[in-house]
Structures are given as C-alpha cells and as structure tokens.
Design a protein around this motif. Structure first.
Motif, PDB file in Angstrom:
ATOM      1  N   ILE A  88     140.039   4.580 -25.394  1.00 41.32           N
ATOM      2  CA  ILE A  88     139.530   5.670 -26.233  1.00 41.32           C
ATOM      3  C   ILE A  88     140.528   6.821 -26.115  1.00 41.32           C
ATOM      4  N   ALA A  89     141.084   7.248 -27.244  1.00 43.95           N
ATOM      5  CA  ALA A  89     142.186   8.212 -27.179  1.00 43.95           C
ATOM      6  C   ALA A  89     142.078   9.254 -28.288  1.00 43.95           C
ATOM      7  N   CYS A 104     145.285   8.870 -22.278  1.00 43.83           N
ATOM      8  CA  CYS A 104     144.734  10.047 -22.967  1.00 43.83           C
ATOM      9  C   CYS A 104     144.046  10.984 -21.971  1.00 43.83           C
ATOM     10  N   GLU A 105     144.358  12.253 -22.106  1.00 38.48           N
ATOM     11  CA  GLU A 105     143.855  13.247 -21.152  1.00 38.48           C
ATOM     12  C   GLU A 105     142.499  13.815 -21.546  1.00 38.48           C
ATOM     13  N   ASN A 106     141.992  13.414 -22.715  1.00 42.39           N
ATOM     14  CA  ASN A 106     140.752  14.028 -23.211  1.00 42.39           C
ATOM     15  C   ASN A 106     139.564  13.090 -23.341  1.00 42.39           C
ATOM     16  N   SER A 107     139.732  11.806 -23.033  1.00 45.41           N
ATOM     17  CA  SER A 107     138.650  10.885 -23.389  1.00 45.41           C
ATOM     18  C   SER A 107     137.811  10.415 -22.203  1.00 45.41           C
ATOM     19  N   GLY A 124     139.328   7.043 -21.179  1.00 44.98           N
ATOM     20  CA  GLY A 124     138.043   6.353 -21.126  1.00 44.98           C
ATOM     21  C   GLY A 124     138.185   5.004 -21.828  1.00 44.98           C
ATOM     22  N   ILE A 125     137.350   4.052 -21.416  1.00 41.35           N
ATOM     23  CA  ILE A 125     137.401   2.705 -22.012  1.00 41.35           C
ATOM     24  C   ILE A 125     135.973   2.276 -22.353  1.00 41.35           C
ATOM     25  N   PHE A 126     135.809   1.628 -23.492  1.00 45.90           N
ATOM     26  CA  PHE A 126     134.479   1.128 -23.880  1.00 45.90           C
ATOM     27  C   PHE A 126     133.942   0.152 -22.833  1.00 45.90           C
ATOM     28  N   VAL A 150     141.486   8.197 -35.167  1.00 43.35           N
ATOM     29  CA  VAL A 150     142.749   7.827 -34.514  1.00 43.35           C
ATOM     30  C   VAL A 150     142.803   6.335 -34.170  1.00 43.35           C
ATOM     31  N   GLY A 151     141.726   5.791 -33.625  1.00 40.36           N
ATOM     32  CA  GLY A 151     141.788   4.448 -33.053  1.00 40.36           C
ATOM     33  C   GLY A 151     141.688   3.284 -34.024  1.00 40.36           C
TER      34      GLY A 151
END
Ligand code: NAD
Ligand code: ZN
Ligand code: ZN
Length: 389
Positions: A88-89, A104-107, A124-126, A150-151
């Motif tokens: 997640i980015a 990614c620094e925000n997810s 973060g990852i699903f 984005v993704g």
C-alpha cells in the motif's frame, strides 16, 4: 461479506464480516473476482509473523471490479477491472517518488510496531499483520483499497483474470528478484525454491538475458514445471550436494548471481536443519536461513545474492566472512510492485509470458481452508491456488 479470516496458527476460516467502506477520499472498494494464496501467507498460517489477531482478514493477491470510489480518485471509474498491488503506497512520499513503493512512509499507521522490530517501518500491506498496518486483505468478496489513484492498474480488454492476477505480487516479485541480480548477457543464475515466486524469478532471469538458470528444490513436480515451463536446469537438493553440483556446472566458479526464493521457513537435512529447527522452536532464532546460507556459499566471487524470500527477524550462523572476503553484494526487499505492473503487463500483452502457468488449483472462496492446507503440505502437486469469491 464472506472473508478468509486468520483464527490462529494453522487455522483459517471463511466467516461473515462487515462490508468494507470508503474511509478516505483516495479509497476504492473492489468487488473481488480472483484472489490467490501466497507463500507469504504460509508464514502467517504457520504463526511466524507477530501481531496477527484472531479474525484478521487475509490475502494480498487480488483483483476485481471497482464498485465504489472516494471523490479523490479521478483515474478510475466504477466498473473498471483492476489488479491491486500488495504494497500500500501513497505515491507522493520520498520513497514512492523513488519508486521504492514497498518503503512508502505514509501507509503504515502502526509504524511504531515495525520500528521496534526493524529500526524503521516499511509500507503497509494488505492482510499482513497489525505491525504492517492492520489492513483487511483480499481473500474476500470485497476489499477497501487505499491510495486507489496510485496502486491499482486497469486490465485491458481481452485478458482473463488468470493471466493478470499475479501482477499483484508474485510475477513482479520474481522479476525484481532477477532484476536485483543486474544480469549481464550470458550470466548464469541459480534460484533456490521452485515455488511460484521461484518460477517467475527463473522466467524473468531469462527475459533479462541469463544464458542458464538452475533451479533448486526437493519437490520433483515443481522442478518439472521449472524445466518444462520456465526452461531451467534443475537440482534436487535431496539427491545432490548443491554446492558441489553448482561448482561443477560453472567451471568451478559458481553462479554469477543467486536468488533466494525460499525465505524463513526453509527446509533442509542433516545437522544444520536440526540446529535451525531447534533454535526456532526455542525462540532463539526467528528464521531458518538454510537456503540463504547456501546461496551465499554458492555464489561466485564478486557476485550478487538477491533475497526475495521473506525473512522476519533474526538468523544464526550467517556466513558474513564469505560476504566480505569474496566481495559479495546482497540485495533484497519486499517487491516494489507498482513500479513493475505496467512493463510486465506489456510483456503479457506481447505474449512474452503467460503467468497462468503456475496455477494448479481453482477453488471457491469457501474452500480457502482446504487451499491453505493443500498449499502448505504441497499436496496434489499444488503450486498455486486461486480462489473465486
Ligand atoms: P512456496 O512455499 O510455494 O515455495 C517455496 C519453495 O522453496 C518450496 O517449493 C520449497 O520446497 C522450497 N524450499 C524449501 N527449502 C528449500 C531449500 N533449503 N533449498 C531450496 N528450496 C527450498 O512459496 P512462494 O509463494 O514461491 O514464495 C517463496 C518466498 O517468497 C516466501 O518466503 C514468500 O514469503 C516470499 N515472497 C516474497 C515477496 C517479496 O515481495 N519479497 C513476495 C511474495 C512472496
Ligand atoms: Zn505474496
Ligand atoms: Zn509513499
């Protein structure tokens, strides 16, 4: 909706859970049409990933139809068919701008948990623990997709789910594993693990110019796929001494690059395996790095070891002396999937590769528990399970 829930070690159940909702302007809700079980899910299933909670929705390889959109998502429309990348980015932070999306620094809203374990947090990852964001996964009927502008990538007309689903993870992952090897024309590459990720690493190594690729595993049916579908020469580590065999096959020098597509639950034989099993059971070592050690020892002087198998914590008996004295380079990472989706989709459209060759089982979502069990035990020549909600 129905969703595959983690209920504890070696226990997943398909349960009724609340439907996901749009929480942010950049969210989308996707009605899932195909989803798959990944080798990384087995690390959750086997209880090796901390911060899982009973009832967590699993799954990070999924695709489907956009059924709801936040008002900040302008590049997608209701009804679009999309494949969703597992990291997640946000698309805007320093890491995303450098196309290192899995950093990614925000997810990751729970970054502090990851920082305790790893110093800094990745994305973060699903469906991959609270330490990596606590996001509900996609082995379900619907999923909320943050940063949907984005993704997700739109699927062109004429391509079946089976051909594009693996753009969500394992095709880009195998490709990145090969790309990290900086393959020069004629290079010889060795790949540990002939699972789905290993198969795509082999294929990708050839796409990037390798002249020979060796695949190492113990399951003959997987080695057969590596030979027949991916074009590798194969070594069964239960039949040959891998280090000796690789030396012999490379004029004594070793492969130019070695890819670890096995990760923290490596199997093995003899003393070292007993050592790792025992230390892991006593929680003195979190991961069993048998393939990684062997990949390092096998690699030629000055070569690259590409680690795409997942490790979670700490390992023992790491041959650092070989790394320094033989000037090896180690590269690794969770895949920066977003960066590879477009170019790899192009390769699929041009007919250079059809990723569906790894699929061995298509089950309905309700059968996810059987799917996990079969994939874990490599039963019925299981390579890759696709679930249809
Ligand atoms: P899998 O379980 O289907 O395959 C692993 C294979 O490794 C099996 O065939 C097994 O027999 C083989 N193996 C075990 N010990 C070995 C050894 N000592 N030597 C050689 N082979 C050995 O899993 P998969 O779906 O192919 O995933 C492989 C790894 O890649 C997992 O660790 C997974 O978490 C990881 N992964 C990483 C990323 C990423 O972004 N870096 C993405 C997806 C998966
Ligand atoms: Zn995965
Ligand atoms: Zn970002």
């Amino acid at each position: 909706m129905k969703a595959t829930c983690w209920m504890g070690k070696k226990n997943v159940r398909v349960e009724h859970v609340p439907d996901p909702q749009i929480l942010n302007a950049r969210d989308a809700i996707v009605r899932i049409t195909s989803t798959a079980i990944c080798g990384s899910d087995l690390h959750l299933y086997n209880g090796f990933v901390p911060s899982m909670e009973k009832g967590d929705v699993l799954g990070h390889e999924f695709m489907g139809e956009v059924v709801e959109l936040g008002k900040g998502v302008r590049n997608l429309s209701i009804g679009d068919r999309v494949v969703v990348p597992f990291p997640i980015a946000c698309g805007h932070c320093l890491a995303c701008q450098a196309q290192t999306y899995s950093l990614c620094e925000n997810s990751n809203p729970n970054a502090w948990m990851a920082e305790k374990m790893w110093g800094h947090s990745p994305c973060g990852i699903f469906g991959y623990s609270h330490m990596l964001g606590g996001y509900a996964g996609g082995q379900a009927e619907y999923a909320r997709v943050p940063f949907a502008d984005v993704g997700p990538i739109k699927v062109p007309e004429g391509l079946a789910d089976d051909q594009v689903l693996f753009l969500s993870d394992i095709f880009p992952t195998g490709y990145m594993g090969a790309e990290l090897c900086d393959i020069q024309p004629g290079d010889v590459i060795a790949v540990w693990g002939a699972g789905p990720v290993g198969q795509f690493a082999i294929k990708s190594a050839y796409l990037l110019g390798a002249s020979r690729v060796f695949a190492i595993d113990r399951f003959e049916y997987r080695l057969r796929v590596a030979r027949e579908k991916a074009g590798a020469e194969t070594l069964n580590y239960e039949e040959v001494d891998v280090l000796e065999a690789l030396k012999e096959l490379t004029g004594g020098r070793g492969p130019d690059a070695c890819i670890d597509a096995v990760g923290l639950e490596a199997h093995g034989h003899a003393l070292m395996y007993a050592y790792d099993r025992t230390k892991q059971a006593l929680m003195l070592e979190t991961d069993r790095p048998l393939a990684l050690r062997e990949a390092i020892m096998a690699c030629r002087n000055g070569g690259t070891v590409s680690v795409i198998g997942v490790y979670g914590g700490f390992i023992d008996k790491f041959p650092m002396g070989a790394v320094v004295n033989r000037a090896l380079t180690i590269k690794s990472g969770q895949c920066h999937v977003q960066r590879y989706m477009r170019p790899l989709l192009d390769r699929i459209q041009k007919g250079e590769i059809d990723p569906s060759f790894v699929i061995t089982h298509r089950l309905s979502l309700e059968d996810a528990p059987e799917g996990y069990d079969m994939f874990l035990h490599k039963e019925d020549e299981c390579m890759k399970v696709v679930l249809k909600p």
